[in-house]
Design a protein around this motif. Structure first.
Motif, mmCIF file in Angstrom:
data_model
loop_
_atom_site.group_PDB
_atom_site.id
_atom_site.type_symbol
_atom_site.label_atom_id
_atom_site.label_comp_id
_atom_site.label_asym_id
_atom_site.label_seq_id
_atom_site.Cartn_x
_atom_site.Cartn_y
_atom_site.Cartn_z
ATOM 1 N N MET A 87 28.059 38.413 33.672
ATOM 2 C CA MET A 87 28.342 37.511 34.794
ATOM 3 C C MET A 87 29.801 37.075 34.861
ATOM 4 O O MET A 87 30.363 37.028 35.953
ATOM 5 C CB MET A 87 27.413 36.309 34.749
ATOM 6 C CG MET A 87 26.051 36.666 35.287
ATOM 7 S SD MET A 87 25.046 35.311 35.830
ATOM 8 C CE MET A 87 26.127 34.030 36.278
ATOM 9 N N PRO A 88 30.464 36.748 33.734
ATOM 10 C CA PRO A 88 31.883 36.375 33.845
ATOM 11 C C PRO A 88 32.758 37.510 34.384
ATOM 12 O O PRO A 88 33.678 37.272 35.164
ATOM 13 C CB PRO A 88 32.276 36.007 32.416
ATOM 14 C CG PRO A 88 31.014 35.633 31.743
ATOM 15 C CD PRO A 88 29.957 36.495 32.368
ATOM 16 N N VAL A 89 32.457 38.735 34.001
ATOM 17 C CA VAL A 89 33.229 39.869 34.509
ATOM 18 C C VAL A 89 32.993 40.039 36.009
ATOM 19 O O VAL A 89 33.926 40.277 36.773
ATOM 20 C CB VAL A 89 32.863 41.158 33.737
ATOM 21 C CG1 VAL A 89 33.502 42.372 34.379
ATOM 22 C CG2 VAL A 89 33.278 41.041 32.287
ATOM 23 N N MET A 90 31.737 39.907 36.453
ATOM 24 C CA MET A 90 31.437 40.030 37.886
ATOM 25 C C MET A 90 32.074 38.895 38.680
ATOM 26 O O MET A 90 32.568 39.100 39.791
ATOM 27 C CB MET A 90 29.929 40.053 38.122
ATOM 28 C CG MET A 90 29.281 41.379 37.819
ATOM 29 S SD MET A 90 30.046 42.782 38.658
ATOM 30 C CE MET A 90 29.890 42.332 40.358
ATOM 31 N N CYS A 91 32.085 37.694 38.111
ATOM 32 C CA CYS A 91 32.719 36.560 38.779
ATOM 33 C C CYS A 91 34.215 36.810 38.929
ATOM 34 O O CYS A 91 34.793 36.566 39.987
ATOM 35 C CB CYS A 91 32.457 35.284 37.989
ATOM 36 S SG CYS A 91 33.194 33.822 38.723
ATOM 37 N N CYS A 92 34.841 37.333 37.888
ATOM 38 C CA CYS A 92 36.270 37.645 37.929
ATOM 39 C C CYS A 92 36.549 38.750 38.943
ATOM 40 O O CYS A 92 37.498 38.663 39.721
ATOM 41 C CB CYS A 92 36.738 38.053 36.538
ATOM 42 S SG CYS A 92 38.482 38.463 36.448
ATOM 43 N N PHE A 93 35.714 39.790 38.966
ATOM 44 C CA PHE A 93 35.877 40.888 39.910
ATOM 45 C C PHE A 93 35.725 40.393 41.346
ATOM 46 O O PHE A 93 36.516 40.739 42.225
ATOM 47 C CB PHE A 93 34.859 41.984 39.599
ATOM 48 C CG PHE A 93 34.945 43.180 40.495
ATOM 49 C CD1 PHE A 93 36.012 44.052 40.397
ATOM 50 C CD2 PHE A 93 33.960 43.435 41.422
ATOM 51 C CE1 PHE A 93 36.102 45.165 41.217
ATOM 52 C CE2 PHE A 93 34.040 44.543 42.246
ATOM 53 C CZ PHE A 93 35.111 45.409 42.142
ATOM 54 N N CYS A 94 34.732 39.549 41.564
ATOM 55 C CA CYS A 94 34.477 38.999 42.892
ATOM 56 C C CYS A 94 35.644 38.119 43.338
ATOM 57 O O CYS A 94 36.126 38.212 44.463
ATOM 58 C CB CYS A 94 33.174 38.210 42.858
ATOM 59 S SG CYS A 94 32.629 37.597 44.438
#
Length: 111
Positions: A3-10
């Motif tokens: 989730m932190p990686v997806m949040c950063c990507f988003c």
């Protein structure tokens, strides 16, 4: 499925979309409101062109290349946001898997 990686990507895609939209607005402003040159004197070494015309042509070229980039960045942001929401609600995505499972199914709790 971090989730932190997806949040950063988003978030990165959203920031990039906003930046590119600002560049597009600036280019449109230049194309519409750049003052006209009088073109009465040569610029350098007898070259006879208007600086304003050069600025408008370059602005148009930048605009043509920035529009698709904005579309791709917005598209990436939109779909990464949807994926982030799915991950936030408990789905687990596995590399190479054809199915998407919830956290409980992944842990074997719903057998």
């Amino acid at each position: 499925s971090s989730m932190p990686v997806m949040c950063c990507f988003c978030g990165t895609n959203l920031c990039l979309s906003v930046l590119e939209f600002g560049v597009i607005l600036f280019q449109v402003y230049i194309l519409l409101f750049w003052p006209e040159d009088d073109c009465s004197k040569p610029v350098a070494n007898g070259l006879d062109f208007c600086f304003g015309d050069l600025v408008k042509v370059l602005s148009g070229v930048v605009l043509v290349f920035t529009l698709p980039l904005f579309g791709l960045s917005f598209y990436a942001w939109w779909h990464s946001l949807a994926l982030w929401q799915r991950l936030k609600h408990g789905e687990v995505l596995a590399a190479g898997a054809a199915t998407v499972r919830t956290m409980e199914e992944h842990a074997g709790l719903n057998d």
